[in-house]
Every structure is written in structure tokens, then in C-alpha cells.
Design an enzyme around this catalytic site. Sequence first.
Site, PDB file in Angstrom:
ATOM      1  N   ASP A 149       0.821  -1.199   0.000  1.00 12.94           N
ATOM      2  CA  ASP A 149       0.000   0.000   0.000  1.00 12.94           C
ATOM      3  C   ASP A 149       0.865   1.262   0.000  1.00 12.94           C
ATOM      4  OD1 ASP A 149      -1.940   2.046   0.622  1.00 12.94           O
ATOM      5  OD2 ASP A 149      -3.224   0.482   1.429  1.00 12.94           O
ATOM      6  N   SER A 168      -7.143   4.304  -1.470  1.00  9.05           N
ATOM      7  CA  SER A 168      -7.003   2.855  -1.373  1.00  9.05           C
ATOM      8  C   SER A 168      -8.305   2.112  -1.633  1.00  9.05           C
ATOM      9  CB  SER A 168      -6.472   2.467   0.014  1.00  9.05           C
ATOM     10  OG  SER A 168      -5.124   2.836   0.152  1.00  9.05           O
ATOM     11  N   GLU A 222      -1.603  -7.988   2.139  1.00 10.76           N
ATOM     12  CA  GLU A 222      -1.274  -6.555   2.057  1.00 10.76           C
ATOM     13  C   GLU A 222      -0.213  -6.166   3.073  1.00 10.76           C
ATOM     14  OE1 GLU A 222      -3.412  -2.208   1.886  1.00 10.76           O
ATOM     15  OE2 GLU A 222      -3.863  -3.471   3.608  1.00 10.76           O
ATOM     16  N   HIS A 259       2.429   8.835   4.388  1.00 11.19           N
ATOM     17  CA  HIS A 259       1.598   9.982   4.768  1.00 11.19           C
ATOM     18  C   HIS A 259       2.331  10.880   5.769  1.00 11.19           C
ATOM     19  CE1 HIS A 259      -2.223   9.437   2.751  1.00 11.19           C
ATOM     20  NE2 HIS A 259      -2.258   8.166   3.092  1.00 11.19           N
ATOM     21  N   ASP A 263      -0.875  -0.244  -4.878  1.00 11.71           N
ATOM     22  CA  ASP A 263      -2.188   0.269  -5.292  1.00 11.71           C
ATOM     23  C   ASP A 263      -2.123   1.729  -5.727  1.00 11.71           C
ATOM     24  OD1 ASP A 263      -1.625   1.090  -2.703  1.00 11.71           O
ATOM     25  OD2 ASP A 263      -3.654   0.782  -1.943  1.00 11.71           O
ATOM     26  N   HIS A 264      -1.136   2.462  -5.229  1.00  7.09           N
ATOM     27  CA  HIS A 264      -0.947   3.871  -5.595  1.00  7.09           C
ATOM     28  C   HIS A 264       0.355   4.360  -4.987  1.00  7.09           C
ATOM     29  CE1 HIS A 264      -1.964   4.842  -1.448  1.00  7.09           C
ATOM     30  NE2 HIS A 264      -3.044   4.091  -1.571  1.00  7.09           N
TER      31      HIS A 264
END
Length: 543
Positions: free
Chosen positions: A49, A89, A279, A288, A326-327
Amino acid sequence: MMKVNKKIIGVTLASSLTLSSLSFTTGNNKVEAKKDPEKAKNVIVLVMDGVSSSTTTLARWYKGEPLAMDEILTGGVRTYSADSAITDSAPAGTALATGNKSNDKFVGVLPEKVTTPGVDQSLADNPYKPVANVLEGAKISGKATGIVSTSEIQHATPAAFSSHAENRSNYDNIAEQQVYQDMDVVLGGGKNSLLPANRKDGENLLDTIENRGYDFVETREELLNSKSKKLWGSFAPSAMAYDMDRSQTKPEEPTLAEMTKKGIDTLSKDKDGFFLFVEGSKPDWAAHANDTIGMISDTLAFDDAVKEALEFAKKDKNTMVIAVSDHGNSGISIGNQNTSGSYSYMPVSTYIDPLKPAKMTLEGALSQLKADKSNALEVAALYGIVSPSAEETKAIKESSNLSKTLVQLLATRANIGFTSGGHTGEDLFMYSYGPGKPVGFVENTDIAHSVASAMGFDLKKLDSQLFVDAEEAFKGASISIDTTNKENPVLVVKQGKTTAEFPVNKDIVIINGKEKDLRSVTVQSNGIFYVSKEAIQSVKNGK
């Protein structure tokens, strides 16, 4: 509370069959699968993630040797959502699991709006409609299934592979659906959402888990010693610890690699094959916070999990492995404004050596901070700010936001740049191995279809079997919603002498007072109940 004894119905799809041809026939009839270079008995999907390509590059330099992922680099993936160049997400997970672009916060349901060029506008014709995912397809195909996560298992990405919700924050519904999905292995954090004291409906999902035959484990030792074919591990109230911090703060928690290996070992006992989702959740959380150490820590932990999956796949020779992010997140760069004129002659050590003294991630280091902040310099040292200069010492002692100060100081030392505290929209690498593996530059939605195809079913056909608008399905019948428990409404259908009750989020129907097991959950989304064709036929048959 309802107690359910589940029956396991095994169905293996031949390569020429689709889900629609099964028509949800029960019993023990099986079709032997034929070997096909594009079909896989087992599929393992691993998602890191929020990991940008610069993060994997930095992690490789930090490790000092190739990553397990490097061996299976096969292409790239585009990550945008139905309405944004930068995905969250929830829609990213939905794309990877169901093959459909969706909106921010949407989990396993279709979008309300489509504004991104090239995305099918008709997706918004049925907003909030649940759509089938690859785990559900694997389960109905007779395969064992499981999910593994270092966050709460109810978090957006694992939720997208195992539930359907209007909003990713609706942990109550997500947790309940996950319990009633009857997966064989569930490992990660998120115990809080299983406890009645933390749930609006007051249900004790731990009792349900026990009644469904799981070995419920809460420590690394219990996990590794379990011999059960059904395994549920809740290792933290919410998220698990960062890998670098684990030995110091949560030694009782297993690593992501250990959970992955245990998941594979357990699921591979099913002779029909398995699907496993894994995950590595917390590189995103670190990104973040612009926490370079946390990003490296859990990207490397994820790579260890990929190594476990690859080792199994190479021995098995009939397993597809896909690893992907995912990004992106944080806009991390190796090099910053300080290197604008010097980048061409700065060695790798310039970036890596300043990171090596760190003993803990930002989260781990700050957990050691005293209430009066008197040990701020010691905490900074744990995070790698050793032998601080007079200017750094002043910044640490006078900081009103020590978290921000520490990540900025370390990034400056290591010449690391950040452009954001949020997600980013760049294309990312894709790693894949085994029969039917996707290759090339693909959409994130293509990955779901590759997985489904390798396991022998079509997602669109599966969706038409699993999620039908109940009002349309039972036209002419008397339909009502029992809201005695407003947090857990029940769809009630009366047709002739038959009364059928469909509890939301559960895989059961009660027909004339007799409980019947279903192979998919009933979902209420945006006020509409969705039921399977199997359930519809049961009502028509009156049993």
C-alpha cells in the site's frame, strides 16, 4: 445471535467452464481441471500500500542487495480512479479485486460518478451496486481463500477483496461480511471490530468465528503452532506494529512473511487450490507522515512476504503470484533541492548512510516520548538523528510538532525529498510470476480479470450470479425490511406459503423458520438489498 454450522461445497472449474454454467448447483459433483498454461491452481495477490517506485529503489539501496520482487518485474500499472487522477485505497482495492473503477471511499461497489477520461461512463448507471470480487469467485469455484494484512483487516484494501460497503470507514458491516464470507484464513489486526462493545449492533463476532470452526489465535506462537485448516488471527486491536519496531514494542506479533507462509501452508491443504490476498499496509501510513524509515521498514517486510510466495510458487509450478502497489504516496524522491547542483557526483552512501543509525520508525520512536518531552533528544536518536548539530538540537527541543521536525531533519540529512503528505498519481511497477500472469503496461482493473481468468471464471458473469436487486428479483412478492435491530436490518420476502428472511451481511437465508447456508453474503447498499441467484432459487423452491 445466530450460530451457524457451515458446509463446505467443493466445485472445481474446468478451463472451458464459467461460473454461469454452475448455476449454484449444490452437492459433491466435481469436474476435474485440465492443465492449461493460462490457468493456475493457486493465486497469490500481494499489494504494497502506497509504495512509489522511489520507495522500492530506496529500500533496495538500504538493503544492499536485490529485492525478491526484482526477479519478477513484468510491467507497469495505471492507478487512477473513476473520478480522480490520484486514487485512494478503497477504489484502488476495488479495481484490483473486482475489475471496476470506482470512487473515493467506495469498497467493492460501483461508482456514483465517472469523470476520468477513458473510464466507462455506464459504471455510474448503478451507483453503489456491489460487484463480485476474485476471492468470492475463488470460493465458489471450490478453492480455499484467505486474506492477510498488517493493518486492520477491515481496512480499505483487504476490505475490497472480502466485502462490499458504501464507505471504507464502515468497519461494522465490513467486519461482519468478512466473518460470514467463510474464508479459510484471516490474519492481521482489527480485533476491536469483532467485539460487541465496539460494534453498534452489539454482535459478538468472536463467538461467530468460534462457532464457524476457526482456530482463533492472537500471538505469533499460537499462529505458528496452529494445525487448523481454518485459522483466524487477530494480533492487534487495530493495526499491527511496523516491522522495524516489532521486536522492541510488539514481539508477540508475527511478521508479514510469517503470516504469508502460514496462510500458504494452511490454504494449500485444499486439493482444489486456493486464493490468498496479502497486504503490506503500513508503508502507506509511513508515507503519509513522510517517515522515510517506516517506508523502508515495511517495504522490505513486504518483499520478504513476496519471497515466501515465490518460493512456494517455484516449487508448486501451478501458482500465479502478482505483487503491485495500489498507488504512490508522498512524492518521495532520492534527491532534493539541496542536490540540485551536486546530484551528478553524490554517491549512494550520501543518501543511505544517514538512514542507517535509526533503530525505530517514527511511530516507534515517538511511542518512547515522555509526557514532558524531556527525552526528546533520545527519541530523536532512536529515529536516527544521532550527534545532532546545535541547530538540530535547538529544533528538536523547541519543536511544537516533534513528528514533523524529526522527519524533516532526517530527510535533510539523507537528501530525500517529499512533495506531499498524500497520495500521488504516477504509474507503478507490476511484478508477476506463474501461469496466466499479466505482463506489460496494464490498468489496475486488468489485474482482477487476469486473476479471474487464471482461476477459470469471468467476473461479470460471476457478478450477475451474486448480486441481484432483491426488489427486481422478487417482483410480485411482499417485500419488507425488519429493522428491529436497525444496525442489522433483515430483508423479509413473502411469496405464497414461503417466508424468507435475509439478514444483512450474512451468508444465510431463513425460509419458513429453517436456516439455510448460502455461498455469498446478502448486501444492503444505498438502501437496496442485493441477493444471489442461489438465494432467489431457494425462495422459489420454498426450501
